[in-house]
Structure formats: structure tokens, C-alpha cells
Design a protein around this motif. Structure first.
Motif, PDB file in Angstrom:
ATOM      1  N   SER A   2       0.841  -1.237  -0.118  1.00 55.59           N
ATOM      2  CA  SER A   2       0.001   0.005  -0.160  1.00 55.59           C
ATOM      3  C   SER A   2       0.895   1.357  -0.187  1.00 55.59           C
ATOM      4  O   SER A   2       2.096   1.103   0.602  1.00 55.59           O
ATOM      5  CB  SER A   2      -0.777  -0.023   1.280  1.00 55.59           C
ATOM      6  OG  SER A   2      -1.706  -1.065   1.329  1.00 55.59           O
ATOM      7  N   ILE A  26      -2.939   5.273   5.022  1.00 56.25           N
ATOM      8  CA  ILE A  26      -2.823   4.206   4.062  1.00 56.25           C
ATOM      9  C   ILE A  26      -3.955   4.679   2.786  1.00 56.25           C
ATOM     10  O   ILE A  26      -5.006   5.123   3.114  1.00 56.25           O
ATOM     11  CB  ILE A  26      -3.166   2.903   4.492  1.00 56.25           C
ATOM     12  CG1 ILE A  26      -2.328   2.532   5.627  1.00 56.25           C
ATOM     13  CG2 ILE A  26      -2.956   1.939   3.328  1.00 56.25           C
ATOM     14  CD1 ILE A  26      -2.918   1.462   6.637  1.00 56.25           C
ATOM     15  N   ALA A  27      -3.436   5.037   1.735  1.00 50.27           N
ATOM     16  CA  ALA A  27      -4.097   5.114   0.503  1.00 50.27           C
ATOM     17  C   ALA A  27      -5.158   4.093   0.066  1.00 50.27           C
ATOM     18  O   ALA A  27      -4.597   2.783   0.044  1.00 50.27           O
ATOM     19  CB  ALA A  27      -3.426   5.494  -0.824  1.00 50.27           C
ATOM     20  N   GLN A  28      -6.349   4.243  -0.074  1.00 48.23           N
ATOM     21  CA  GLN A  28      -7.270   3.161  -0.458  1.00 48.23           C
ATOM     22  C   GLN A  28      -8.578   4.019  -1.001  1.00 48.23           C
ATOM     23  O   GLN A  28      -9.252   4.890  -0.747  1.00 48.23           O
ATOM     24  CB  GLN A  28      -8.094   2.643   0.860  1.00 48.23           C
ATOM     25  CG  GLN A  28      -8.870   1.496   0.218  1.00 48.23           C
ATOM     26  CD  GLN A  28      -9.399   0.803   1.706  1.00 48.23           C
ATOM     27  OE1 GLN A  28      -8.642   0.271   2.771  1.00 48.23           O
ATOM     28  NE2 GLN A  28     -10.728   0.459   1.575  1.00 48.23           N
ATOM     29  N   ASP A  29      -8.663   3.464  -2.459  1.00 46.17           N
ATOM     30  CA  ASP A  29      -9.746   3.953  -3.484  1.00 46.17           C
ATOM     31  C   ASP A  29      -9.673   5.259  -3.568  1.00 46.17           C
ATOM     32  O   ASP A  29      -8.326   5.933  -3.783  1.00 46.17           O
ATOM     33  CB  ASP A  29     -11.173   3.573  -2.999  1.00 46.17           C
ATOM     34  CG  ASP A  29     -11.291   2.086  -2.714  1.00 46.17           C
ATOM     35  OD1 ASP A  29     -10.621   1.381  -3.639  1.00 46.17           O
ATOM     36  OD2 ASP A  29     -11.956   1.369  -1.857  1.00 46.17           O
ATOM     37  N   ASP A  30     -10.526   6.033  -3.140  1.00 46.77           N
ATOM     38  CA  ASP A  30     -10.594   7.696  -3.113  1.00 46.77           C
ATOM     39  C   ASP A  30     -10.414   8.379  -1.720  1.00 46.77           C
ATOM     40  O   ASP A  30     -10.889   9.554  -1.606  1.00 46.77           O
ATOM     41  CB  ASP A  30     -11.845   8.227  -3.882  1.00 46.77           C
ATOM     42  CG  ASP A  30     -13.166   7.860  -3.114  1.00 46.77           C
ATOM     43  OD1 ASP A  30     -12.845   7.041  -2.182  1.00 46.77           O
ATOM     44  OD2 ASP A  30     -14.188   8.292  -3.520  1.00 46.77           O
ATOM     45  N   TRP A  32      -8.508   7.854   2.546  1.00 51.12           N
ATOM     46  CA  TRP A  32      -7.295   7.272   3.297  1.00 51.12           C
ATOM     47  C   TRP A  32      -7.800   6.515   4.315  1.00 51.12           C
ATOM     48  O   TRP A  32      -9.002   6.853   5.023  1.00 51.12           O
ATOM     49  CB  TRP A  32      -6.662   8.541   3.978  1.00 51.12           C
ATOM     50  CG  TRP A  32      -5.839   9.335   2.899  1.00 51.12           C
ATOM     51  CD1 TRP A  32      -6.580  10.520   2.285  1.00 51.12           C
ATOM     52  CD2 TRP A  32      -4.569   9.178   2.279  1.00 51.12           C
ATOM     53  NE1 TRP A  32      -5.499  11.063   1.369  1.00 51.12           N
ATOM     54  CE2 TRP A  32      -4.499  10.201   1.461  1.00 51.12           C
ATOM     55  CE3 TRP A  32      -3.843   8.326   2.219  1.00 51.12           C
ATOM     56  CZ2 TRP A  32      -3.240  10.145   0.415  1.00 51.12           C
ATOM     57  CZ3 TRP A  32      -2.745   8.158   1.576  1.00 51.12           C
ATOM     58  CH2 TRP A  32      -2.557   9.220   0.716  1.00 51.12           C
ATOM     59  N   VAL A  33      -6.866   5.375   4.857  1.00 49.12           N
ATOM     60  CA  VAL A  33      -7.258   4.803   6.088  1.00 49.12           C
ATOM     61  C   VAL A  33      -6.449   5.277   7.079  1.00 49.12           C
ATOM     62  O   VAL A  33      -5.308   5.197   6.863  1.00 49.12           O
ATOM     63  CB  VAL A  33      -7.135   3.172   5.582  1.00 49.12           C
ATOM     64  CG1 VAL A  33      -7.218   2.383   6.999  1.00 49.12           C
ATOM     65  CG2 VAL A  33      -8.006   2.765   4.645  1.00 49.12           C
ATOM     66  N   THR A 101     -13.610  -0.774   9.878  1.00 48.28           N
ATOM     67  CA  THR A 101     -13.440  -2.513  10.104  1.00 48.28           C
ATOM     68  C   THR A 101     -12.741  -2.702  11.123  1.00 48.28           C
ATOM     69  O   THR A 101     -11.446  -2.197  11.572  1.00 48.28           O
ATOM     70  CB  THR A 101     -12.572  -2.692   8.860  1.00 48.28           C
ATOM     71  OG1 THR A 101     -13.105  -2.209   7.598  1.00 48.28           O
ATOM     72  CG2 THR A 101     -12.387  -4.329   8.708  1.00 48.28           C
ATOM     73  N   ARG A 108      -9.448  -0.287  11.231  1.00 46.54           N
ATOM     74  CA  ARG A 108      -9.091   0.796  10.034  1.00 46.54           C
ATOM     75  C   ARG A 108     -10.247   1.448  10.013  1.00 46.54           C
ATOM     76  O   ARG A 108     -11.360   1.036   9.477  1.00 46.54           O
ATOM     77  CB  ARG A 108      -8.921  -0.335   8.886  1.00 46.54           C
ATOM     78  CG  ARG A 108      -7.618  -1.081   8.943  1.00 46.54           C
ATOM     79  CD  ARG A 108      -7.420  -2.167   7.878  1.00 46.54           C
ATOM     80  NE  ARG A 108      -7.471  -1.595   6.451  1.00 46.54           N
ATOM     81  CZ  ARG A 108      -6.440  -1.325   6.142  1.00 46.54           C
ATOM     82  NH1 ARG A 108      -5.104  -1.537   6.728  1.00 46.54           N
ATOM     83  NH2 ARG A 108      -6.278  -0.880   4.808  1.00 46.54           N
ATOM     84  N   PHE A 110     -11.844   4.148   7.309  1.00 48.14           N
ATOM     85  CA  PHE A 110     -11.770   4.426   6.097  1.00 48.14           C
ATOM     86  C   PHE A 110     -12.357   5.913   6.168  1.00 48.14           C
ATOM     87  O   PHE A 110     -13.540   6.080   6.465  1.00 48.14           O
ATOM     88  CB  PHE A 110     -12.629   3.571   5.127  1.00 48.14           C
ATOM     89  CG  PHE A 110     -12.661   4.066   3.798  1.00 48.14           C
ATOM     90  CD1 PHE A 110     -11.232   4.064   2.978  1.00 48.14           C
ATOM     91  CD2 PHE A 110     -13.626   4.857   3.348  1.00 48.14           C
ATOM     92  CE1 PHE A 110     -11.381   4.796   1.614  1.00 48.14           C
ATOM     93  CE2 PHE A 110     -13.618   5.268   1.932  1.00 48.14           C
ATOM     94  CZ  PHE A 110     -12.349   5.433   1.283  1.00 48.14           C
TER      95      PHE A 110
END
Length: 187
Positions: A2, A26-30, A32-33, A101, A108, A110
Motif C-alpha cells: 500500500s 494508507i491510500a485506499q480507493d478515493d 485514506w485509512v 473495519t 481501520r 476509512f
């Protein structure tokens, strides 16, 4: 792997008390996590007030300070957000939690970006800034790493400090080394 951006995250509790913490988001989809370990003030704050500010700063003293008990940094209110940003932020993103999550060790959160702003120009990095950041990460993991690993990493990172550090990077390095030395002495 990631993409992780090292930031200073500000959050608030239900009474509005600000907490400042270095954290890789952490970058995720559009979005940050934010994944704080249990137990942590960041985790408690995100549960109480589902907003955070990702502060993008090149002042390594803030990263080092947060890991060595120096958490009092000037803040600035952010319009339409319950969380303040660091005055020293070159830019920031307002993050709103949209889902969680659960995890026994590291939940996590999101977050979507609801606002961003730039406050000062980024004038570049030097190797000493990167070395301080790496030492800060080592310090956050002293309890998990063998002494030999820590010592060898410090030996390599100190080259960048000796060659390229300004006064702020040297101060940040010294704060972190005080923590390493205290840990080595059994504190």
C-alpha cells in the motif's frame, strides 16, 4: 504494498481536546485509512468524533516531539471542522470517517477527504529530514525490534544527519536519540 503517507494526524475527543500523533495513513480507493493500534488516543477520538486532519509538514521536530513527550504544537482552527490543524502544516486534508473495519489489534477507519488547503510552499526535502523520519519510526517500534537492528539503522541514518542536517533536524534527531539511549539503558 500500500501507499502510505507519513503525516501528523490531529483528532479531538468529545470535549474538544486535541491529540497530535505521527501516523502513516494508507491510500485506499478515493480516500485514506487511519489504522491506529489499540489502545490509543487517536482510536478513542475517532470513535467519539469521526473527523481527523492529516497535516502535511516537513518540520521533523513535530514527528520527533510527538514520540518524545513534546506534543504542544501551535494549532489553527479549520472552518466547518471540529478538529484543528497544525500551524506548521504546509497543507492539510480534512478526513471524515465513513466506515470502520473492526480488528482486535488495529481497526481501520476509512475516511473520505471533505476539504483540503495549502498554507505554505513545499521547498524540498533533504536527506536529514528523511533520516529523522526513519528514526522516528524506529523509535515507535523500539519495543519490537532487536537492538542490533536499531543500532545498524542508526549508524546508516546518522550519515545523512552529519552531511545534510540543519538546526531543526539536529534537534529532532537529538530528541529521538535521547529516547533510544533511555530505552537501551532499560528505562
Amino acid at each position: 504494498m500500500s501507499f502510505i503517507r507519513e503525516t501528523i494526524v490531529t483528532t479531538v475527543n468529545a470535549t474538544g481536546r486535541v491529540h497530535i500523533a505521527p501516523l502513516g495513513i494508507i491510500a485506499q480507493d478515493d480516500g485514506w485509512v487511519i489504522a491506529p493500534f489499540r489502545p490509543s488516543t487517536t482510536l478513542e477520538n475517532l470513535t467519539a468524533v469521526p473527523f481527523a486532519i492529516a497535516n502535511y509538514t516537513d518540520d521533523m521536530r513535530i514527528f520527533a516531539g510527538c514520540l518524545t513527550g513534546r506534543r504542544e504544537w501551535p494549532l489553527v482552527a479549520v472552518q466547518d471542522c471540529p478538529v484543528s490543524r497544525l500551524e506548521a502544516a504546509l497543507s492539510h486534508s480534512v478526513l471524515q470517517v465513513v466506515s470502520v473495519t473492526q480488528d482486535e489489534i488495529r481497526p481501520r477507519y476509512f475516511c473520505r477527504i471533505v476539504a483540503e488547503a495549502t498554507h505554505a510552499p513545499f521547498t524540498g526535502m533533504n536527506r536529514a529530514k528523511a533520516a529523522v523520519l526513519e528514526l522516528a519510526i524506529l523509535v515507535s517500534r523500539l519495543h519490537m525490534l532487536p537492538k542490533q537492528k536499531v543500532d545498524s539503522e542508526i549508524a546508516y541514518l546518522s550519515i545523512a544527519i552529519e552531511k545534510t542536517a540543519g538546526a531543526d533536524e539536529r534537534q529532532a534527531w537529538d530528541w529521538l536519540m535521547e529516547r533510544v539511549n533511555a530505552h537501551s539503558a532499560g528505562d
